[in-house]
Motif scaffolding. Structure first.
Motif, mmCIF file in Angstrom:
data_model
loop_
_atom_site.group_PDB
_atom_site.id
_atom_site.type_symbol
_atom_site.label_atom_id
_atom_site.label_comp_id
_atom_site.label_asym_id
_atom_site.label_seq_id
_atom_site.Cartn_x
_atom_site.Cartn_y
_atom_site.Cartn_z
ATOM 1 N N LYS A 100 0.844 -1.194 0.000
ATOM 2 C CA LYS A 100 0.000 0.000 0.000
ATOM 3 C C LYS A 100 0.876 1.239 0.000
ATOM 4 C CE LYS A 100 -3.989 2.053 2.379
ATOM 5 N NZ LYS A 100 -4.907 1.934 3.527
ATOM 6 N N TYR A 101 0.473 2.231 -0.797
ATOM 7 C CA TYR A 101 1.198 3.492 -0.875
ATOM 8 C C TYR A 101 0.382 4.578 -0.171
ATOM 9 C CZ TYR A 101 4.198 1.295 -4.346
ATOM 10 O OH TYR A 101 5.092 0.457 -4.980
ATOM 11 N N ASP A 102 1.053 5.317 0.677
ATOM 12 C CA ASP A 102 0.421 6.429 1.393
ATOM 13 C C ASP A 102 0.285 7.594 0.422
ATOM 14 O OD1 ASP A 102 -0.165 8.665 2.970
ATOM 15 O OD2 ASP A 102 0.918 7.878 4.693
ATOM 16 N N GLU A 103 -0.959 7.903 0.032
ATOM 17 C CA GLU A 103 -1.188 8.940 -0.959
ATOM 18 C C GLU A 103 -0.703 10.306 -0.487
ATOM 19 O OE1 GLU A 103 -2.070 8.476 -4.002
ATOM 20 O OE2 GLU A 103 -2.240 6.324 -3.659
ATOM 21 N N THR A 104 -0.854 10.575 0.806
ATOM 22 C CA THR A 104 -0.382 11.856 1.342
ATOM 23 C C THR A 104 1.125 11.968 1.216
ATOM 24 O OG1 THR A 104 -2.229 11.927 2.920
ATOM 25 C CG2 THR A 104 -0.343 13.349 3.368
ATOM 26 N N ALA A 105 1.823 10.874 1.527
ATOM 27 C CA ALA A 105 3.286 10.867 1.414
ATOM 28 C C ALA A 105 3.727 10.996 -0.038
ATOM 29 C CB ALA A 105 3.841 9.586 2.028
ATOM 30 N N ILE A 106 2.991 10.381 -0.968
ATOM 31 C CA ILE A 106 3.320 10.486 -2.394
ATOM 32 C C ILE A 106 3.152 11.927 -2.869
ATOM 33 C CG2 ILE A 106 2.650 9.772 -4.722
ATOM 34 C CD1 ILE A 106 4.159 7.643 -3.188
ATOM 35 N N GLN A 107 2.089 12.589 -2.411
ATOM 36 C CA GLN A 107 1.882 13.995 -2.773
ATOM 37 C C GLN A 107 3.024 14.860 -2.248
ATOM 38 O OE1 GLN A 107 -1.980 15.034 -1.294
ATOM 39 N NE2 GLN A 107 -3.082 13.775 -2.782
ATOM 40 N N ALA A 108 3.450 14.601 -1.005
ATOM 41 C CA ALA A 108 4.555 15.360 -0.424
ATOM 42 C C ALA A 108 5.842 15.118 -1.199
ATOM 43 C CB ALA A 108 4.734 14.973 1.044
ATOM 44 N N LEU A 109 6.068 13.880 -1.625
ATOM 45 C CA LEU A 109 7.264 13.562 -2.410
ATOM 46 C C LEU A 109 7.214 14.276 -3.751
ATOM 47 C CD1 LEU A 109 9.870 12.017 -2.793
ATOM 48 C CD2 LEU A 109 8.533 10.020 -3.498
ATOM 49 N N GLY A 110 6.017 14.366 -4.341
ATOM 50 C CA GLY A 110 5.869 15.093 -5.601
ATOM 51 C C GLY A 110 6.235 16.560 -5.457
ATOM 52 N N GLU A 111 5.823 17.171 -4.356
ATOM 53 C CA GLU A 111 6.167 18.575 -4.109
ATOM 54 C C GLU A 111 7.679 18.736 -3.935
ATOM 55 O OE1 GLU A 111 4.139 21.186 -4.277
ATOM 56 O OE2 GLU A 111 2.606 19.754 -4.932
ATOM 57 N N THR A 112 8.306 17.744 -3.298
ATOM 58 C CA THR A 112 9.759 17.779 -3.129
ATOM 59 C C THR A 112 10.469 17.691 -4.475
ATOM 60 O OG1 THR A 112 9.599 16.765 -0.941
ATOM 61 C CG2 THR A 112 11.726 16.644 -2.037
ATOM 62 N N LEU A 113 9.968 16.822 -5.351
ATOM 63 C CA LEU A 113 10.561 16.703 -6.682
ATOM 64 C C LEU A 113 10.444 18.017 -7.456
ATOM 65 C CD1 LEU A 113 9.346 13.147 -7.822
ATOM 66 C CD2 LEU A 113 11.645 13.814 -7.129
#
Length: 357
Positions: A100-113
């Protein structure tokens, strides 16, 4: 020892190195390389090193710039080639342990990228169908898709299925947010696939302590009904939570349905401490514990059959309730006399015998 090049020879070799393999009508875009690491080298030394063969474990397209799947070569070193690969050509690894992928964490990683760019290339291998199977970078790939990136920097490795399986399992060990249950599945897969035979081997491969490996693998000893729940919600229980559940099952082996019902209520409470879980389970199991049947009091009637006394025996006590209308003093005297007569007929064991029993 190689003789020193003249300036004209040096310029000629540099021009030959920079000349493209095929005619190019339009100059290609320049790319800024990362800051060099390690000892500095002269341009002549770098030209000499360019003749060194590329390691066999890396896939190097014959013409990277014109390759249909790889749009651009950024830079080349002795250990790797970093290329840009379209995100639409990236596919998940079948050996990825994350469920399972944490959608909130993925969004935060996208902002970091978006803010910092891609600090580290993903690692992939090329499949026969032209797609690229992820080895490391599943979360970054999802984040890149989320923010609309068309391609990612990647290192392409030429490895077979078995090597890819091992590399994927080990590369995910340091991933953020990987649950103890997902780690347990990864460690178990290392053993099942023959990469390790003992927990000590797993610890050596992953760089962890044997105790940590054992703690995670302990989750797989839970009943199948709970493992099915963890398949859907892998972050539901840590190894500490699993220990609480196992202790509860040992004390109350017939309460598994009640425990699963209690765990269902924890799905929205991922930060619950193990001590809090123990309190919840104790409370849930309290009502499920078998209770001793209440002993009904015996009724002693008068000569007409009406109730005069209600007698109840509890542990080492005889409790007599006297009904209304009965002379309490007389009842007490008669009862004491009857008990005295009964006691005189007994032969109780000595204190020494009682201690030896």
């Amino acid at each position: 020892m190689k003789s020193k090049q003249s300036e004209s020879q040096f310029n000629a070799s540099l021009a030959a190195l920079l000349t493209p393999a095929a005619p190019v009508t339009k100059p290609s875009a320049m790319h800024m390389n990362a800051v060099p690491q390690g000892p500095s080298k002269s341009l002549e030394e770098m030209l000499q090193e360019s003749d060194k063969p590329v390691p066999a474990q890396l896939v190097i397209p014959d013409n990277p710039v014109e390759h249909s799947k790889v749009s651009d070569v950024l830079h080349r070193t002795e250990s790797s080639i970093i290329v840009k690969i379209p995100v639409q050509d990236l596919v998940d690894s079948p050996w990825q342990p994350r469920h399972k992928y944490d959608e909130t964490a993925i969004q935060a990683l996208g902002e970091t990228l978006k803010a910092r760019g891609q600090d580290e290339p993903i690692r992939v291998r090329r499949l026969p169908n032209g797609k690229y199977q992820l080895i490391a970078g599943h979360r970054r790939t999802r984040a890149a898709r989320l923010i609309g990136w068309a391609e990612l920097d990647a290192i392409v490795l030429e490895i077979d299925d078995r090597e890819a399986q091992k590399a994927t399992l080990l590369s995910n060990e340091t991933n953020e947010g990987l649950s103890d249950f997902e780690r347990a599945l990864s460690y178990q897969e290392l053993i099942t696939a023959g990469f390790a035979t003992t927990q000590k081997d797993v610890a050596r491969l992953t760089g962890l302590s044997q105790g940590r490996v054992s703690q995670c693998l302990g989750l797989l000893k839970l009943p199948q009904e709970i493992l099915d729940l963890l398949e859907k919600y892998p972050g539901l229980l840590s190894y500490r939570h699993a220990k609480v559940v196992q202790d509860s099952l040992e004390k109350h082996p017939n309460t598994l349905p009640a425990i699963i019902t209690a765990l269902d209520t924890l799905i929205d409470k991922p930060e619950l401490e193990s001590s809090e879980l123990k309190t919840i389970l104790d409370r849930a199991l309290e009502s499920k514990r078998p209770r001793k049947a209440l002993i009904e009091p015996r009724t002693i009637g008068d000569k007409n059959g009406r109730s005069a006394f209600k007698v109840r025996v509890h542990a080492h006590q005889i409790v007599i309730n006297i009904e209304e209308g009965v002379d309490v003093d007389m009842a007490g005297k008669k009862t004491m006399a009857a008990l005295r007569q009964f006691a005189e007929s007994l032969e109780l064991p000595s204190e020494e015998k009682l201690k030896n029993q």
